[in-house]
Design a protein around this motif. Structure first.
Motif, PDB file in Angstrom:
ATOM      1  N   GLY A 280      43.994 -10.674 -46.108  1.00 32.29           N
ATOM      2  CA  GLY A 280      43.474 -11.889 -45.514  1.00 32.29           C
ATOM      3  C   GLY A 280      42.085 -12.230 -46.011  1.00 32.29           C
ATOM      4  O   GLY A 280      41.524 -11.547 -46.879  1.00 32.29           O
ATOM      5  N   PRO A 281      41.487 -13.288 -45.458  1.00 31.62           N
ATOM      6  CA  PRO A 281      40.166 -13.738 -45.911  1.00 31.62           C
ATOM      7  C   PRO A 281      39.091 -12.671 -45.803  1.00 31.62           C
ATOM      8  O   PRO A 281      38.197 -12.596 -46.640  1.00 31.62           O
ATOM      9  N   SER A 282      39.167 -11.835 -44.778  1.00 26.99           N
ATOM     10  CA  SER A 282      38.153 -10.788 -44.608  1.00 26.99           C
ATOM     11  C   SER A 282      38.187  -9.805 -45.773  1.00 26.99           C
ATOM     12  O   SER A 282      37.134  -9.434 -46.320  1.00 26.99           O
ATOM     13  N   ALA A 283      39.392  -9.372 -46.160  1.00 25.19           N
ATOM     14  CA  ALA A 283      39.509  -8.438 -47.282  1.00 25.19           C
ATOM     15  C   ALA A 283      39.067  -9.100 -48.585  1.00 25.19           C
ATOM     16  O   ALA A 283      38.429  -8.459 -49.425  1.00 25.19           O
ATOM     17  N   MET A 284      39.385 -10.380 -48.750  1.00 26.67           N
ATOM     18  CA  MET A 284      38.985 -11.075 -49.977  1.00 26.67           C
ATOM     19  C   MET A 284      37.469 -11.198 -50.060  1.00 26.67           C
ATOM     20  O   MET A 284      36.878 -11.033 -51.133  1.00 26.67           O
ATOM     21  N   ALA A 285      36.822 -11.488 -48.921  1.00 28.29           N
ATOM     22  CA  ALA A 285      35.362 -11.578 -48.925  1.00 28.29           C
ATOM     23  C   ALA A 285      34.729 -10.231 -49.240  1.00 28.29           C
ATOM     24  O   ALA A 285      33.758 -10.138 -50.010  1.00 28.29           O
ATOM     25  N   ALA A 286      35.265  -9.160 -48.640  1.00 28.00           N
ATOM     26  CA  ALA A 286      34.746  -7.821 -48.923  1.00 28.00           C
ATOM     27  C   ALA A 286      34.951  -7.455 -50.393  1.00 28.00           C
ATOM     28  O   ALA A 286      34.093  -6.826 -51.023  1.00 28.00           O
ATOM     29  N   MET A 287      36.100  -7.847 -50.937  1.00 31.90           N
ATOM     30  CA  MET A 287      36.361  -7.594 -52.357  1.00 31.90           C
ATOM     31  C   MET A 287      35.317  -8.282 -53.232  1.00 31.90           C
ATOM     32  O   MET A 287      34.813  -7.698 -54.196  1.00 31.90           O
ATOM     33  N   GLY A 288      34.986  -9.534 -52.902  1.00 31.96           N
ATOM     34  CA  GLY A 288      33.988 -10.257 -53.681  1.00 31.96           C
ATOM     35  C   GLY A 288      32.621  -9.590 -53.627  1.00 31.96           C
ATOM     36  O   GLY A 288      31.931  -9.486 -54.647  1.00 31.96           O
ATOM     37  N   ARG A 289      32.247  -9.121 -52.437  1.00 33.11           N
ATOM     38  CA  ARG A 289      30.943  -8.438 -52.306  1.00 33.11           C
ATOM     39  C   ARG A 289      30.935  -7.124 -53.074  1.00 33.11           C
ATOM     40  O   ARG A 289      29.937  -6.773 -53.726  1.00 33.11           O
ATOM     41  N   LEU A 290      32.040  -6.392 -52.987  1.00 40.20           N
ATOM     42  CA  LEU A 290      32.104  -5.093 -53.658  1.00 40.20           C
ATOM     43  C   LEU A 290      32.060  -5.267 -55.176  1.00 40.20           C
ATOM     44  O   LEU A 290      31.344  -4.529 -55.875  1.00 40.20           O
TER      45      LEU A 290
END
Length: 459
Positions: A280-290
């Motif tokens: 979901g969006p939360s995992a995608m945002a975390a992926m972008g930060r990582l």
């Protein structure tokens, strides 16, 4: 002297006068009063059974294209037609319209598009007011060629395509509004019966609700895929001595699998793949930060992959303590064909060449965020000229549906089966591996797993 009494015969009283008017002979036994009602009920049950089967088949479709095809075929069966045309075109929407034909080839659709929309029943449904009564109930044209007021171009196209009648119906409901319209063509003059119109109207209203849900779902999936692509490299760098290729597919809900390839000082190259837990969006945002953090650490200390992942572990533990992730970072020197890599709970790379196909032996390590302090020794190896290093995420293995040990064996077999003529092309290697691992295709809609494959071919 008393009158004589007539004899009684077979229980008949001879004193009862006999009527001079006799009824006509009974030629057939009249039907029971409830037979007509039973026939009507049987017909209703048959119609409801047919409608239930068709709606069940429609509900089983998971993609918009499949639903549109099912709607066209079911509608043709309900109205007794052989060919049809469907246009999905929501009023006021910026989404391009979708046109689909049944029994009509691309050339036939091209001929139909040359007819002015206002001259066709389908065009009047699409462009007219939604509350119009004829649009709600459908428009039947039982004898097209016999209509003196028919548009000349429409007459020419109907004659060319060989249809003589049509029945157009809107795809609309109170909740979804009007999504488009469909028209079915008859080879001979005719029109659907009142019962056929009623059944296809019920089916079309249900189909509209289903199409509205699928349309919103596909729009959401497209938005997620767009965001995921924007979070990943827009293009791969060109570094002398190495050629790169990548394939990536985000699941319907959006996931956290990612890859990166960035040029580093002294003509070096950094390669990374990873996966963030969740979807979901939360995992995608975390992926972008990582990914952004890893790029910064790689530029500063990329020659030490252990230091890069240690910094990433510390960042994840301090900023997102409830999240876990896997990652693999490789520091490559293409001029000397030297690769130093470290992994945090990630799957090992695979090396493919003319003389070998084997997994790189990496040290066991926990994913990022699983330990209070992460550190595992790095591994160094040297690909031979013409060999390809394949990095991937575990989504590729999970998508197969096999147990992990069998999935690893399947990946090894897929890589080993790459034709020798294609082994010097990293794009051909990735495509062959994906076809061998996922025969149903990378875009199979019923899988929630992300897939990432990154190939580096050393000259």
């Amino acid at each position: 002297m008393s009158a004589p009494h007539l004899p009684k015969v077979a229980g008949i009283d001879p004193e009862v006068p006999v009527s001079t008017q006799t009824a006509a002979p009974l030629r057939e036994i009249p039907a029971a009063p409830g037979a007509f009602i039973q026939d009507r009920l049987a017909g209703w049950v048959s119609d409801l059974t047919t409608l239930h089967e068709l709606t069940e088949r429609l509900a089983a479709t998971a993609t918009l294209d499949a639903a549109l095809n099912e709607l066209l075929h079911a509608g043709a069966a309900l109205v007794g037609a052989r060919r049809g045309l469907l246009v999905l075109e929501r009023a006021g929407s910026t989404t391009p319209s979708t046109t689909l034909g049944l029994g009509l080839g691309p050339a036939d659709l091209g001929h139909l598009e040359t007819v002015e929309r206002s001259a066709t029943a389908l065009g009047r449904i699409l462009d007219g007011p939604p509350e119009a009564a004829d649009a709600r109930d459908g428009i039947a044209t039982p004898d097209l060629l016999g209509d003196q007021d028919l548009d000349p171009r429409h007459r020419e196209v109907a004659t060319r395509l060989g249809y003589a009648a049509s029945y157009a119906l809107p795809l609309a409901s109170e909740a979804a509004g009007r999504l488009g319209g469909a028209v079915w063509f008859y080879d001979e003059p005719g029109e659907p019966s009142e019962k056929q119109r009623h059944l296809v109207g019920l089916y079309a209203r249900y189909a509209t609700e289903h199409l509205a849900r699928l349309t919103e779902l596909e729009r959401a999936r497209a938005d997620i895929a767009t965001v995921a692509e924007e979070l990943l490299p827009s293009r791969l760098p060109r570094i002398p001595g190495v050629r790169l290729a990548a394939r990536h597919r985000t699941g319907p809900q959006g996931g956290g699998d990612w890859y990166d390839a960035l040029p580093l000082p002294d003509h070096a190259l950094g390669l990374a793949v990873g996966s963030v837990g969740g979807s979901g969006p939360s995992a995608m945002a975390a992926m972008g930060r990582l990914r952004a953090s890893l790029r910064a650490y790689a530029v500063m200390e990329g020659e030490d992959p252990v230091a890069v992942l240690s910094d990433l572990e510390l960042l994840l533990r301090l900023t997102e303590p409830a999240r876990t992730a896997t990652a693999l970072f490789a520091y490559c020197e293409p001029a000397t064909r030297k690769v130093v890599l470290a992994g945090a709970g990630h799957t090992p790379p695979l090396v493919l060449g003319d003389r070998r196909c084997e997994y790189v032996e990496t040290t066991l390590s926990a994913p990022l965020g699983m330990l209070a302090c992460w550190e595992a020794p790095s591994v160094e190896f040297s690909p031979a000229p013409g060999e390809t290093v394949l990095l991937y995420t575990d989504g590729l293995l999970r998508r197969t549906g096999d147990a992990m040990d069998r999935a690893f064996a399947r990946l090894h077999s897929a890589a080993a089966s790459v034709p020798k003529a294609d082994r010097h092309d990293p794009a051909a290697v990735t495509d062959h591996v994906l076809r061998a691992m996922l025969p149903d295709g990378l875009d199979r809609s019923d899988s929630t797993e992300d897939v990432v494959v990154l190939a580096a071919h050393f000259d």
